[in-house]
Motif scaffolding. Structure first.
Motif, PDB file in Angstrom:
ATOM      1  N   GLU A  51       0.842  -1.202   0.000  1.00  0.00           N
ATOM      2  CA  GLU A  51       0.000   0.000   0.000  1.00  0.00           C
ATOM      3  C   GLU A  51       0.882   1.259   0.000  1.00  0.00           C
ATOM      4  O   GLU A  51       0.587   2.239  -0.694  1.00  0.00           O
ATOM      5  CB  GLU A  51      -0.911   0.001   1.221  1.00  0.00           C
ATOM      6  N   ARG A  52       1.971   1.225   0.737  1.00  0.00           N
ATOM      7  CA  ARG A  52       2.881   2.383   0.769  1.00  0.00           C
ATOM      8  C   ARG A  52       3.590   2.562  -0.575  1.00  0.00           C
ATOM      9  O   ARG A  52       3.791   3.685  -1.037  1.00  0.00           O
ATOM     10  CB  ARG A  52       3.888   2.210   1.914  1.00  0.00           C
ATOM     11  N   VAL A  53       3.975   1.456  -1.208  1.00  0.00           N
ATOM     12  CA  VAL A  53       4.574   1.537  -2.546  1.00  0.00           C
ATOM     13  C   VAL A  53       3.564   2.149  -3.522  1.00  0.00           C
ATOM     14  O   VAL A  53       3.900   3.037  -4.318  1.00  0.00           O
ATOM     15  CB  VAL A  53       5.009   0.139  -3.044  1.00  0.00           C
ATOM     16  N   ALA A 172      12.580   0.657  -1.005  1.00  0.00           N
ATOM     17  CA  ALA A 172      12.302   1.744  -0.062  1.00  0.00           C
ATOM     18  C   ALA A 172      11.334   1.300   1.033  1.00  0.00           C
ATOM     19  O   ALA A 172      11.321   1.865   2.124  1.00  0.00           O
ATOM     20  CB  ALA A 172      11.738   2.950  -0.806  1.00  0.00           C
ATOM     21  N   GLN A 173      10.533   0.259   0.739  1.00  0.00           N
ATOM     22  CA  GLN A 173       9.602  -0.277   1.731  1.00  0.00           C
ATOM     23  C   GLN A 173      10.074  -1.625   2.268  1.00  0.00           C
ATOM     24  O   GLN A 173       9.283  -2.450   2.709  1.00  0.00           O
ATOM     25  CB  GLN A 173       8.195  -0.388   1.128  1.00  0.00           C
ATOM     26  N   LYS A 174      11.389  -1.832   2.231  1.00  0.00           N
ATOM     27  CA  LYS A 174      12.041  -3.001   2.862  1.00  0.00           C
ATOM     28  C   LYS A 174      11.746  -4.325   2.166  1.00  0.00           C
ATOM     29  O   LYS A 174      11.724  -5.377   2.797  1.00  0.00           O
ATOM     30  CB  LYS A 174      11.650  -3.119   4.344  1.00  0.00           C
ATOM     31  N   HIS A 184      10.473 -10.058  -8.858  1.00  0.00           N
ATOM     32  CA  HIS A 184      10.311 -10.872  -7.642  1.00  0.00           C
ATOM     33  C   HIS A 184      10.913 -10.182  -6.417  1.00  0.00           C
ATOM     34  O   HIS A 184      12.096  -9.856  -6.401  1.00  0.00           O
ATOM     35  CB  HIS A 184      11.016 -12.214  -7.899  1.00  0.00           C
ATOM     36  N   PHE A 185      10.084  -9.972  -5.381  1.00  0.00           N
ATOM     37  CA  PHE A 185      10.526  -9.290  -4.160  1.00  0.00           C
ATOM     38  C   PHE A 185       9.932  -9.982  -2.923  1.00  0.00           C
ATOM     39  O   PHE A 185       8.798 -10.452  -2.958  1.00  0.00           O
ATOM     40  CB  PHE A 185      10.069  -7.829  -4.165  1.00  0.00           C
TER      41      PHE A 185
END
Length: 202
Positions: A51-53, A172-174, A184-185
């Motif tokens: 959601e932050r991304v 940036a959001q770990k 892929h993250f």
């Protein structure tokens, strides 16, 4: 659904989704076991991070698009069974034209356990919100080959920039990127680091 998991649409309803394994448009060519609906399920921590991304991308007129998230163990088992049937190469031309099917295990494209099954790994890209069109990343999602490595050099400047934009906003959001696939993250502080789940996506 296991405790600690949520539907992404309940947290970040503007994120687009196209669960490829819920369709025939994937490297096997058939819907995959355990995919009963086109809905994205994740651990709550992962959904909140996405959601932050999404909030950051929205400022640029862009949006995330999810191809895969939580993946039941039965789906991974389906991949493994398929990989052992060497004459089933229906989608080879599109997804692995330069790799022998017999080498998919040793090259790391297929494995008996997947981080997706822990609920905090996502496969995704970026789209233009106005057109709905995916940004050009230089290789298709789930393409088995060196072209999918994030820092593959034989692509255009724009394609490289698109890959790096996705990488930047996710890190940036770990989220931790995977060295062999630009899409892929995995959330760095994933809550179920050693658990593999098997409930259906529905």
């Amino acid at each position: 659904m296991a405790k600690g998991f949520v539907y992404l649409s309940d947290i970040a309803p503007t994120i687009q989704m196209e669960l490829r394994y819920n369709s025939k448009n994937n490297f096997i060519g058939t819907p995959i076991d355990g995919y009963k609906n086109n809905c994205v399920i994740l651990t709550k921590q992962t959904a909140l991070a996405l959601e932050r991304v999404q909030s950051e991308l929205s400022k640029k007129g862009l949006s995330l698009k999810i191809f895969d998230a939580y993946r039941p163990q039965r789906a991974v088992d389906h991949f493994v069974r398929w990989a052992k049937v060497l004459n089933d190469t229906l989608m080879k031309k599109e997804y692995y034209p330069n790799v022998l099917k017999s080498e998919l295990f040793q090259r790391g494209y297929i494995a008996s356990k997947s981080g997706h099954t822990r609920g905090s790994t996502v496969d995704l890209t970026i789209i233009d919100r106005k057109t709905g069109k995916e940004l050009d990343m230089g290789s298709p999602y789930d393409f088995f080959g060196v072209q999918s490595h994030p820092f593959y050099n034989d692509i255009s400047k724009e394609q490289k920039e698109n890959r790096m934009l996705l990488r930047r906003v996710m890190m940036a959001q770990k989220f931790i990127p995977y060295k062999n696939e630009w899409w892929h993250f995995t959330l760095s502080n994933e809550p179920f680091r050693n658990q593999y789940f098997n409930f259906n996506i529905e």
